[in-house]
Design a protein around this motif. Sequence first.
Motif, PDB file in Angstrom:
ATOM      1  N   SER A  65       0.833  -1.203   0.000  1.00  0.00           N
ATOM      2  CA  SER A  65       0.000   0.000   0.000  1.00  0.00           C
ATOM      3  C   SER A  65       0.866   1.250   0.000  1.00  0.00           C
ATOM      4  O   SER A  65       0.567   2.231  -0.696  1.00  0.00           O
ATOM      5  CB  SER A  65      -0.906   0.019   1.229  1.00  0.00           C
ATOM      6  OG  SER A  65      -1.728  -1.101   1.243  1.00  0.00           O
ATOM      7  N   ASP A 194      -6.107  -0.607  -4.378  1.00  0.00           N
ATOM      8  CA  ASP A 194      -5.526  -1.236  -3.187  1.00  0.00           C
ATOM      9  C   ASP A 194      -6.497  -2.269  -2.629  1.00  0.00           C
ATOM     10  O   ASP A 194      -7.451  -1.922  -1.951  1.00  0.00           O
ATOM     11  CB  ASP A 194      -5.220  -0.158  -2.138  1.00  0.00           C
ATOM     12  CG  ASP A 194      -4.331  -0.692  -1.027  1.00  0.00           C
ATOM     13  OD1 ASP A 194      -4.161  -1.928  -0.959  1.00  0.00           O
ATOM     14  OD2 ASP A 194      -3.812   0.115  -0.246  1.00  0.00           O
ATOM     15  N   GLU A 195      -6.249  -3.520  -2.937  1.00  0.00           N
ATOM     16  CA  GLU A 195      -7.120  -4.624  -2.516  1.00  0.00           C
ATOM     17  C   GLU A 195      -8.590  -4.285  -2.740  1.00  0.00           C
ATOM     18  O   GLU A 195      -9.393  -4.290  -1.801  1.00  0.00           O
ATOM     19  CB  GLU A 195      -6.872  -4.951  -1.041  1.00  0.00           C
ATOM     20  CG  GLU A 195      -5.417  -5.278  -0.768  1.00  0.00           C
ATOM     21  CD  GLU A 195      -5.197  -5.797   0.659  1.00  0.00           C
ATOM     22  OE1 GLU A 195      -6.155  -6.340   1.219  1.00  0.00           O
ATOM     23  OE2 GLU A 195      -4.085  -5.665   1.162  1.00  0.00           O
TER      24      GLU A 195
HETATM   25 MG   LIG Z   1      -2.259  -2.606   2.535  1.00  0.00          MG
END
Ligand SMILES: [Mg+2]
Lengths: 273, 463
Positions: A65, A194-195
């Motif tokens: 991240s 991000d995910e």
């Molecule tokens: Mg992360």
Amino acid sequence: MRSGELARSQESRETVGDYSVPDARMRCRDVEVWYGDKRAIHGVSLDLGRNEVLSMIGPSGCGKSTFLRCLNRMNDTIDGCRVSGSIQLDGEEIYDRALDPVPLRARVGMVFQKPNPFPKSIYENVAYGPRIHGLTNNKTELDALVETSLRKAGLWDEVKDRLDAPGTGLSGGQQQRLCIARTIAVSPEVILMDEPCSALDPIATAIIEELIDELRANYSIAIVTHSMQQAARVSQRTAYFHLGDLIEVGETNQIFTNPQHRLTEDYITGRFG
Amino acid sequence: MQDWILLLVLLAVMTAAYHLGRRRAVIGAGGPSQVHRLHSLPAYYGLYAALWAGLPALLLLALWVGLQDQLVLMLLQAQLPEEMTAGLSEGRLGLLVNDIRNLASGAMLSTEITPELQAAADQYARLDQLGQWSMWTAVLALALTGGWVAWGRTHPGFKARNQVETMVMAIMVLFSSIAILTTLGIVLSVLFESLRFFSMVSPLEFFLGTLWSPQTALRADQVGASGAFGAVPLFTGTLMVSAIAMLVAVPIGLLSAIYLSEYAPRRLRAVAKPVLEVLAGIPTVVYGFFAALTVAPFIRELGQSVGLDVASESALAAGLVMGVMIIPFVSSLSEDVINAVPQSLRDGSYALGATESETIKRVIIPAALPGIVGGVLLAVSRAIGETMIVVMAAGLAANLTANPLDSVTTVTVQIVTLLTGDQEFDSAKTLAAFALGLTLFAVTLVLNVVALHIVRKYREQYD
Ligand SMILES: [Mg+2]
Ligand SMILES: Nc1ncnc2c1ncn2[C@@H]1O[C@H](COP(=O)(O)OP(=O)(O)O)[C@@H](O)[C@H]1O
């Protein structure tokens, strides 16, 4: 760990594989990130090609991240976060003092882990970006832009009759596609994710994965994911991070079938992380 | 008197009951090694006995202390010789009884000591003594009976813990109902007094009349006592002062909340927040004399220097100072709701290329708006009910005016002036205070309920 393995895993934190691509959209060289005195990213070099999906995998806390947030300078909003090295977007240094991060973020959009639609109507959520950047001249143009963005995000047919309903009232998967539509509406060159599916059920996940594959035609996409199957399904290239180092990068196929670095292999085969 | 000794004795009885009850349970179970056969922990059997011994006796004691004096006085009056009480008015009789009591306790008298008085005083002392003794006997007997009942019930299978918990809960219910009943009592008394007022003055006149002049005539020929109860000037005065206060407090409070939560560096925030809270801690009477002695004259001079006619107690002065008083209220409530807006919304906005101010204007304020509105409504209800500042800085003249430079009066100020000093408690003038109070109560209650409802609804949105 046996001593041989330990030695081997420590022998090299140099990136295995070719991190550069010809005619890259984004080009990162020797990027280091500190949170206060703590170094979270140790000299990572990585390119993001045009019309490709690059997935980033690795155990929790390895800096995926953090690295992703460097690419649109979202790290600027975190107190005590410093970035060094070179990151270029189309040959332009994004950490240049003269460069304003605000327009940069319109060029490099971001979709977050948890869907975060604004507490406004569906229409207003998508129109938000175009409005602040003055992308349209009148209501008709804005309507058209909202429609195309929602279409590209595969959400139009589901919401066209209730554009005035609050965006927060949609299901989780629809909310995430609304966030993608919102990002697309400002015509970015790069989309960072991000995910994006970690809060969604399998069906919603499948829909988003399909969407990512379609978006590749027009955008460069960097996606952080916890699921190796997802990385295998949506991406052309895969980068494996470990404790702030980029360990290995290469064609997705090759990373999953024939990893070169011991750490990558351990992670892929589930022995670690 | 010796009531407190009785209290100590009662405590001793409770302690004894605790130990006895506990011991009986333990022995009943077959000794200290067998306590696991008891339903509850041994201490609960002790507590059970102590509560039984203590609670009824304590209640009786409280009742007795409250009622004994009246009983004794009633008996005394009934026994007074005819010639002492003959032809005495109610008030004189009270005075006489007072003298008797004072004589009995050796205090100063309003008359000389006559043999009859001395006899009555002796009689009083005897009655009082008798009351004391019966109280001791009754209370201790009840304590022992209670302990004995608990003793009889204690056996190993007895669910002492459940019983103790029920009793403790009953005690707590009792205390909380005291709080609730007190509130209810106040509301009802205000309501009934208001009804009495409205039987003298029609509600129509009160709520719609524009002349407020509450001096009722004590004598028929008194001048300057018209007794008009049109409360509209008070309502408009209250509204004007509150509106001025909100005009000051809302923008300043809201902007400082936004600055503190979104822009200010952490170190500045650490200093500025406590300073704002100090502002909230200043007693309103200090604001009051600040308004009356500093702000009001300043505004008057300022007005005069530009040729305006400003009253020395202007609505503007009171409103401005009240606004300053409310700033911390608005700012801390707004800051809370602004901070409650999730960081993910800010990130979402920044990630679309929005600047900080665009994010605040278009995402944070709209998202926090319900909470902010709720906070502002709470502030309004404070402004309406605020008393000290307006008593000192707003006027007494009930002017029906829209000019903030004029002197106005408010509901709270009038309540204060109606009730201060010596008053008859059944005149329309005094009862008008209750009607005003009821109106005030109703308005602030509605505001608070609406505000809390809005705030609560907003909270649910993000949790
Ligand atoms: Mg992360
Ligand atoms: N805001 C922050 N402040 C301080 N340290 C942080 C912050 N965000 C992340 N870190 C640290 O940086 C490292 C990488 O975190 P992150 O990039 O979130 O990992 P990942 O996304 O791969 O799980 C972690 O050790 C984490 O504790």
